[in-house]
Design an enzyme around this catalytic site. Structure first.
Site, PDB file in Angstrom:
ATOM      1  N   ASP A 250       0.950  -1.240   0.083  1.00 24.35           N
ATOM      2  CA  ASP A 250       0.119  -0.097  -0.086  1.00 24.35           C
ATOM      3  C   ASP A 250       0.862   1.429  -0.026  1.00 24.35           C
ATOM      4  O   ASP A 250       1.848   1.279   0.303  1.00 24.35           O
ATOM      5  CB  ASP A 250      -0.845   0.068   1.164  1.00 24.35           C
ATOM      6  N   LYS A 272      -3.524   2.726  -2.338  1.00 27.00           N
ATOM      7  CA  LYS A 272      -4.884   3.625  -2.539  1.00 27.00           C
ATOM      8  C   LYS A 272      -4.601   4.882  -1.798  1.00 27.00           C
ATOM      9  O   LYS A 272      -4.721   4.891  -0.769  1.00 27.00           O
ATOM     10  CB  LYS A 272      -5.889   2.953  -1.839  1.00 27.00           C
ATOM     11  N   MET A 389      -8.561   7.981   8.857  1.00 31.73           N
ATOM     12  CA  MET A 389      -9.177   8.701   7.746  1.00 31.73           C
ATOM     13  C   MET A 389      -9.869   9.927   7.826  1.00 31.73           C
ATOM     14  O   MET A 389     -11.068  10.058   7.377  1.00 31.73           O
ATOM     15  CB  MET A 389      -9.745   7.549   6.709  1.00 31.73           C
TER      16      MET A 389
HETATM   17  N1  SAH Z   1      -4.597  -0.423   8.516  1.00 35.44           N
HETATM   18  C1  SAH Z   1      -4.151   0.874   8.971  1.00 35.44           C
HETATM   19  C2  SAH Z   1      -4.954   1.805   8.629  1.00 35.44           C
HETATM   20  C3  SAH Z   1      -5.280   1.805   7.224  1.00 35.44           C
HETATM   21  S1  SAH Z   1      -6.900   3.272   6.847  1.00 35.44           S
HETATM   22  C4  SAH Z   1      -3.732   0.805  10.529  1.00 35.44           C
HETATM   23  O1  SAH Z   1      -3.950  -0.124  11.193  1.00 35.44           O
HETATM   24  O2  SAH Z   1      -3.168   1.767  10.923  1.00 35.44           O
HETATM   25  C5  SAH Z   1      -5.573   4.597   6.489  1.00 35.44           C
HETATM   26  C6  SAH Z   1      -5.593   5.518   7.757  1.00 35.44           C
HETATM   27  O3  SAH Z   1      -4.704   4.959   8.760  1.00 35.44           O
HETATM   28  C7  SAH Z   1      -5.075   7.140   7.570  1.00 35.44           C
HETATM   29  O4  SAH Z   1      -6.058   7.772   7.053  1.00 35.44           O
HETATM   30  C8  SAH Z   1      -4.817   7.235   8.892  1.00 35.44           C
HETATM   31  O5  SAH Z   1      -5.951   7.536   9.472  1.00 35.44           O
HETATM   32  C9  SAH Z   1      -4.071   6.092   9.537  1.00 35.44           C
HETATM   33  N2  SAH Z   1      -2.724   5.895   9.545  1.00 35.44           N
HETATM   34  C10 SAH Z   1      -2.052   5.142   9.010  1.00 35.44           C
HETATM   35  N3  SAH Z   1      -0.644   5.361   8.933  1.00 35.44           N
HETATM   36  C11 SAH Z   1      -0.735   6.206   9.798  1.00 35.44           C
HETATM   37  C12 SAH Z   1       0.501   7.076  10.654  1.00 35.44           C
HETATM   38  N4  SAH Z   1       1.748   6.437  10.360  1.00 35.44           N
HETATM   39  N5  SAH Z   1       0.412   7.928  11.257  1.00 35.44           N
HETATM   40  C13 SAH Z   1      -0.993   8.462  11.555  1.00 35.44           C
HETATM   41  N6  SAH Z   1      -2.019   7.881  10.914  1.00 35.44           N
HETATM   42  C14 SAH Z   1      -2.072   6.841  10.089  1.00 35.44           C
END
Ligand code: SAH
Length: 476
Positions: A250, A272, A389
């Site tokens: 991703d 995405k 998100m």
């Molecule tokens: N599976 C991922 C989430 C995917 S959805 C998880 O468990 O973290 C994507 C969202 O994850 C982003 O819009 C944001 O809200 C969050 N996200 C992912 N990586 C991040 C990071 N390093 N810092 C802050 N938010 C993050």
């Protein structure tokens, strides 16, 4: 001197050491680890070299070698300890393109001698481009302890089976997986414990099984890559990456994490990014299935945890429908990483007893209605709400929370790029957030933490966007 490591074959041609003293003896001994015989050019041999000559390991040749004596050598070490003579030898060797080393005279060398961990067939050479020889020695001492003394025997045994395996199993993933299971499994254990007959029997059985099964069994690993910092990968995730034939990753997966993948693995971005349409989910599913059916080890690498807003469930269903072997490797989800970085607990005996992970978006990219959430119930309890998100919808969320009865001064803390070098934190209240259509100038990816815990003292730098009284009154 920046160097590139290679292993040189002497191929029956003796290397040449120039000099007959102690330094020359040390270098000769090193070469004799692999060379059958070393030519030593000297007037007279010191005690150690003389002894080696007696044993037939050193062949004494005339001193001050010229072009004819140097041409065609696999390598030359000039260790006369006479600067002029060493320079002369080095100049001729370089002119002939013969690799040359002069101990402690970097400018006269075309190659460096590494620190060596010697397990026979298995050799580890350590170089520091001459920057830190002592560090190289320390690494060597460490590797000496880490590498099993019988590693050589294991490598030799594998060497013996090599041809037979090549006859039985086609080259490529099939053969590589076979060897990986051998080295990870009972056969290698037996060999390292000194039980050679058992190791042989186990390898024999494994070959039969692998060739009878008609090729390797592909599988898909849904792997959580964590929030970005490679140190937050699990050991299982690293192992999966090291075994992968192909990695579908991703957009949120960082370079540091991808660096852990097997060097030959194919790396395919299927990211995405919000708004930008990349590979549709159905195509990702189809690609995973196709690769697994071709016998590959497929890693589907997702930011954070694969089962937290990662559409891991959809991929799981598609793979199950095709009877593909699946493994799930959890990861550190962004909200949890953000809390760790802030050093604020998500639950706290005094202020929060539950944690809710909420998506700031709904399927199809619509503005969230949060109709599915009982916000009133959450507002009345001691709950921590983590919104993923939610960068562009943060203000709407805050508005809904206010309507649901959350107090306007309820703390909110947002973490952008949690665990990465460019991490940024912003603290505010829901009332202020609700009044900020631009969501505090946050950039994606960010998580928003709503709840009393967000008001606990956080570590590090936090930008404070305080509620103005006006804003607070408007929602009071
Ligand atoms: N599976 C991922 C989430 C995917 S959805 C998880 O468990 O973290 C994507 C969202 O994850 C982003 O819009 C944001 O809200 C969050 N996200 C992912 N990586 C991040 C990071 N390093 N810092 C802050 N938010 C993050």
């Amino acid at each position: 001197m920046r160097t590139f490591p290679v292993f040189i074959s002497f191929d029956g041609k003796p290397p040449l050491v120039v000099g007959g003293g102690e330094l020359a003896a040390v270098k000769t001994r090193l070469l004799l680890k692999r060379a059958e015989i070393v030519d030593v050019a000297a007037n007279a041999l010191g005690a150690e070299l003389a002894k080696l000559a007696e044993q037939g390991q050193v062949n004494c040749v005339p001193p001050a070698p010229g072009i004819d004596q140097l041409r065609g050598r696999p390598l030359v070490i000039a260790a006369t300890e006479d600067d002029e003579e060493d320079s002369r030898v080095s100049a001729i060797a370089r002119a002939l393109g013969v690799p040359v080393n002069v101990p402690d005279r970097l400018e006269l060398c075309t190659f460096a001698l590494p620190a060596i961990v010697d397990r026979g067939e298995v050799t580890v050479a350590i170089g520091t481009s001459a920057a830190a020889p002592v560090l190289a020695q320390r690494l060597r001492a460490w590797l000496e302890q880490e590498l099993h003394p019988r590693l050589d025997a294991l490598a030799k045994l594998a060497g013996e089976f090599r041809e037979h395996v090549a006859e039985k199993l086609p080259a490529g993933p099939s053969r590589r997986h076979f060897w990986e299971t051998v080295f990870d499994g009972a056969a290698a254990d037996a060999m390292l414990k000194g039980d050679e007959p058992k190791a042989r029997a186990l390898i024999g059985e494994a070959i039969e099984q692998a060739s009878a099964s008609g090729g390797p069994q592909g599988r898909v690993l849904l792997v959580g890559a964590g929030p970005g910092d490679p140190e937050l990968l699990t050991l299982k995730a690293v192992r999966a990456l090291k075994a992968a034939d192909v990695v579908f990753y991703d957009r949120l997966v960082g370079d540091g994490v991808l660096d852990c993948a097997r060097r030959e693995a194919e790396l395919i971005p299927v990211g995405k990014a919000k708004g930008a349409h990349s590979v549709p989910q159905s195509e990702i599913n189809a690609a995973l299935i196709e690769r697994a059916k071709a016998g590959q080890i497929v890693v589907r690498l997702k930011g954070g945890d694969p089962f937290v807003f990662g559409r891991g469930g959809e991929e799981l269903d598609a793979l199950r429908a095709e009877n593909i072997a699946i493994e799930i490797v959890p990861g550190v989800t962004a909200g949890v990483a953000a809390a760790a970085s802030l050093q604020i607990p998500l639950t706290h005996r005094d202020v929060s007893h539950t944690v809710t992970f909420v998506s700031g978006h709904e399927a199809g990219g619509k503005e969230p209605s949060f109709a599915h959430l009982d916000l009133t119930a959450l507002a009345s309890g001691n709950n921590t709400l983590i919104v993923y998100m939610g960068v562009t919808t943060g203000a709407v969320i805050a508005q809904r929370l206010l309507e649901a009865g959350f107090r306007p001064g309820l703390p909110v803390i947002a973490v952008e790029n949690a665990s990465r070098d460019d991490e940024r934190r912003v603290a505010t209240t829901i009332a202020t957030l609700a009044a900020q259509p631009k969501s505090l100038g946050l950039k994606s990816p960010a998580v928003l933490i709503f709840g009393e815990v967000a008001g606990l003292p956080a570590s590090g730098i936090v930008e404070d966007i305080l509620a103005s009284e006006e804003v607070a009154r408007a929602y009071a």
